[in-house]
Design a protein around this motif. Structure first.
Motif, short mmCIF file in Angstrom:
data_model
loop_
_atom_site.label_atom_id
_atom_site.label_comp_id
_atom_site.label_asym_id
_atom_site.label_seq_id
_atom_site.Cartn_x
_atom_site.Cartn_y
_atom_site.Cartn_z
N GLN A 1 0.84 -1.20 0.00
CA GLN A 1 0.00 0.00 0.00
C GLN A 1 0.88 1.25 0.00
N LEU A 2 1.91 1.20 0.85
CA LEU A 2 2.84 2.32 0.92
C LEU A 2 3.54 2.52 -0.43
N ARG A 3 3.92 1.41 -1.07
CA ARG A 3 4.57 1.52 -2.38
C ARG A 3 3.66 2.26 -3.37
N LYS A 4 2.37 1.93 -3.33
CA LYS A 4 1.44 2.61 -4.24
C LYS A 4 1.40 4.11 -3.96
N GLU A 5 1.44 4.44 -2.66
CA GLU A 5 1.38 5.87 -2.29
C GLU A 5 2.63 6.61 -2.79
N SER B 1 14.16 21.39 -1.44
CA SER B 1 12.70 21.56 -1.57
C SER B 1 12.03 20.19 -1.80
N PHE B 2 12.69 19.32 -2.57
CA PHE B 2 12.11 17.99 -2.78
C PHE B 2 12.15 17.18 -1.48
N SER B 3 13.26 17.29 -0.75
CA SER B 3 13.34 16.58 0.54
C SER B 3 12.25 17.06 1.48
N LYS B 4 12.00 18.37 1.45
CA LYS B 4 10.94 18.92 2.32
C LYS B 4 9.57 18.35 1.92
N LYS B 5 9.36 18.24 0.61
CA LYS B 5 8.08 17.66 0.16
C LYS B 5 7.93 16.22 0.67
N GLY C 1 5.33 12.63 4.75
CA GLY C 1 5.49 11.55 5.74
C GLY C 1 6.37 10.41 5.27
N PHE C 2 7.26 10.67 4.30
CA PHE C 2 8.10 9.60 3.76
C PHE C 2 9.51 9.57 4.36
N LEU C 3 9.82 10.48 5.29
CA LEU C 3 11.15 10.46 5.92
C LEU C 3 11.02 10.07 7.39
N GLY C 4 12.08 9.51 7.94
CA GLY C 4 12.06 9.11 9.36
C GLY C 4 10.98 8.08 9.65
N LEU C 5 10.68 7.24 8.67
CA LEU C 5 9.56 6.30 8.84
C LEU C 5 9.68 5.40 10.08
N PRO C 6 10.85 4.76 10.33
CA PRO C 6 10.89 3.84 11.48
C PRO C 6 11.15 4.55 12.82
N TRP C 7 11.27 5.87 12.82
CA TRP C 7 11.65 6.56 14.06
C TRP C 7 10.42 6.76 14.95
N PRO C 8 10.66 6.87 16.28
CA PRO C 8 9.52 7.05 17.19
C PRO C 8 8.77 8.36 16.90
N LYS C 9 7.45 8.32 17.07
CA LYS C 9 6.63 9.52 16.82
C LYS C 9 7.03 10.66 17.75
N GLU C 10 7.48 10.29 18.94
CA GLU C 10 7.91 11.28 19.94
C GLU C 10 8.98 12.23 19.39
N GLY D 1 13.65 17.71 12.89
CA GLY D 1 14.00 18.44 11.66
C GLY D 1 14.43 17.49 10.56
N MET D 2 15.11 16.41 10.94
CA MET D 2 15.51 15.41 9.92
C MET D 2 14.26 14.76 9.33
N ALA D 3 13.30 14.45 10.20
CA ALA D 3 12.07 13.78 9.72
C ALA D 3 11.23 14.72 8.86
N ARG D 4 11.35 16.04 9.11
CA ARG D 4 10.60 17.00 8.27
C ARG D 4 11.30 17.27 6.94
N GLY D 5 12.52 16.76 6.79
CA GLY D 5 13.27 17.04 5.56
C GLY D 5 13.82 18.45 5.55
N GLU D 6 14.27 18.91 6.73
CA GLU D 6 14.81 20.27 6.83
C GLU D 6 16.23 20.30 7.36
N VAL D 7 16.65 19.24 8.07
CA VAL D 7 17.98 19.21 8.67
C VAL D 7 18.76 18.07 8.02
N PHE D 8 19.91 18.44 7.42
CA PHE D 8 20.64 17.48 6.58
C PHE D 8 22.04 17.20 7.15
N PHE D 9 22.48 15.95 7.01
CA PHE D 9 23.75 15.49 7.57
C PHE D 9 24.69 14.96 6.49
#
Ligand SMILES: Cc1cc2nc3c(=O)[nH]c(=O)nc-3n(C[C@H](O)[C@H](O)[C@H](O)COP(=O)(O)OP(=O)(O)OC[C@H]3O[C@@H](n4cnc5c(N)ncnc54)[C@H](O)[C@@H]3O)c2cc1C
Length: 381
Positions: free
Chosen positions: A17-21, A49-53, A58-67, A121-129
């Motif tokens: 389902q996620l793949r389809k999204e 800008s693409f990373s932010k999108k 909701g496609f970044l930081g997928l396995p990380w805790p919601k907290e 910030g990493m999960a929002r696609g705003e902080v890069f390493f």
């Protein structure tokens, strides 16, 4: 003799389902002209800008805790998203390292303050390493690094030179491996190293470009002169940097980017040879696709191991060795089967692949080193 452990490779139905999204998201972006598929985009196509999108979707930081701004999903969910991004040749270099390894490292070893300050910030696609491991005289023999951190009020002063630091001219931080105990006092060269999060925009940081033959600027030399790093950016235990770094490498070496960097070219090549290929083209493409399919199964199996909490260092080394070889061969096959000048978009993909190819088998540990790891684990070395 030790055995390699490749558990049965199956992606759960929920990931489809996620793949389809993701596919729908990417189809919209391509239709809107946001990007044109390219090769090796996880290293060379930097688009905040693409990373932010992607973060907003909701496609970044997928396995990380919601907290901490993540989505509480699985490593396999991330696998599927990453697979689609790579296969579509999307511009993903900006968030690549933070999503793949720095986020997990900070979550595992970082202080609570560092987690709160950096991970959302990493999960929002705003902080890069970036990655701060290699030095001018320390690549394969990473334990010979000479950069240091010495104690000062409220933190540490970092000195030394890192090299081949991909994206350091764009990114905000790197996780850097340095000596906190001088080599002579550490007892053994793998001891006395520590990891820190370092701000690449801090005073004392000099980022010098290293350009490819074409002029393209992907990586850098990073010179650190008394760069202040606050205490809360020490990662994990003081002196435990080597072990932490090895753990990070299991993430760095195991992903589908180790065999999909030139997939957009393979897809274009199949289109270019058409429905009635010559015998030579059919044989070449058949071999490439067969190997790709087998590698994908091994890679999913490594992701399953990570999901189950293991660190499949040897298995990841094996997949990376075979996968990076295939990536280079796809470029060569395309160059030989389709003459240049037939199609400009195709030529661009071939040029990307050929230009990037020398790096495939070097970055993240050379193939000779990886084979040494596998041989040692199998007891033949
Ligand atoms: C495209 C690209 C991006 C990179 N990005 C980063 C980054 O962001 N951050 C970072 O820290 N580093 C980065 N690197 C550096 C990379 O990790 C090193 O290039 C790699 O570890 C090899 O080190 P080296 O270049 O010093 O080569 P060396 O270690 O000097 O090796 C030279 C050759 O000798 C061989 N060799 C060395 N030791 C042995 C041995 N014991 N047995 C057999 N053969 C051996 C190697 O396989 C290689 O062929 C990047 C490299 C590339 C190409």
């Amino acid at each position: 003799m030790a055995r390699l452990n490749f558990p049965p490779a199956a992606l759960p139905a929920s990931t489809e389902q996620l793949r389809k999204e993701v596919r729908a998201f990417l189809a919209d972006e391509i239709a809107a002209g946001t990007f044109v598929p390219r090769c090796d985009t996880w290293l060379s196509q930097h688009s905040p800008s693409f990373s932010k999108k992607l973060g907003d979707a909701g496609f970044l930081g997928l396995p990380w805790p919601k907290e901490y701004g993540g989505h509480g999903r699985t490593v396999l969910d991330r696998f599927v998203v990453v697979e689609e991004l790579l296969a579509h040749g999307a511009p993903i270099a900006a968030h690549w390292v933070s999503d793949r390894q720095s986020g997990p490292s900070v979550l595992k070893h970082g202080t609570e303050q560092a987690k709160r300050e950096l991970v959302p910030g990493m999960a929002r696609g705003e902080v890069f390493f970036s990655i701060g491991m290699s030095e001018p005289d320390s690549g394969s023999d990473l334990a010979s690094i000479r950069s240091t951190a010495t104690r000062t009020d409220g933190g540490w002063l970092l000195n030394g030179t890192k090299v081949w630091t991909s994206g350091a001219h764009h990114n905000h931080y790197f996780i850097v491996l340095v000596r906190t105990t001088p080599l002579g006092e550490a007892g053994a060269k793998h001891r006395g190293m520590s990891q820190f999060v370092m701000d690449l925009r801090a005073p004392g940081v000099d980022i010098r470009p290293i350009r490819l033959l074409s002029g393209r600027h992907d990586f850098n030399e990073v010179v650190m002169t008394d760069v202040f790093v606050p205490d809360h950016f020490l990662m994990g235990e003081l002196g435990n940097g080597w072990e932490q770094c090895i753990g990070e490498l299991a993430f760095e070496r195991s992903g589908p980017e180790r065999y999909l960097s030139t997939f957009p070219l393979l897809a274009a090549l199949i289109d270019a040879v058409g429905p009635s290929p010559s015998n030579e083209a059919a044989a070449t493409l058949g071999m490439l696709v067969t190997r790709l399919t087998a590698l994908r199964r091994l890679c999913i199996s490594v992701a399953v191991s990570l999901e189950q909490g293991r660190l499949p260092v040897t298995e990841a080394a094996l997949v990376k060795d075979m996968g990076t070889k295939l990536e280079g061969e796809i470029g060569e096959a395309a160059r030989q089967l389709v003459p240049p000048g037939t199609n400009a978009a195709f030529d661009q993909l071939v040029a990307d692949a050929i230009l990037s190819a020398p790096g495939f088998t070097l970055r993240g540990g050379t193939n000779e080193i990886l084979r040494g790891i596998v041989a040692r684990e199998l007891g033949v070395r």
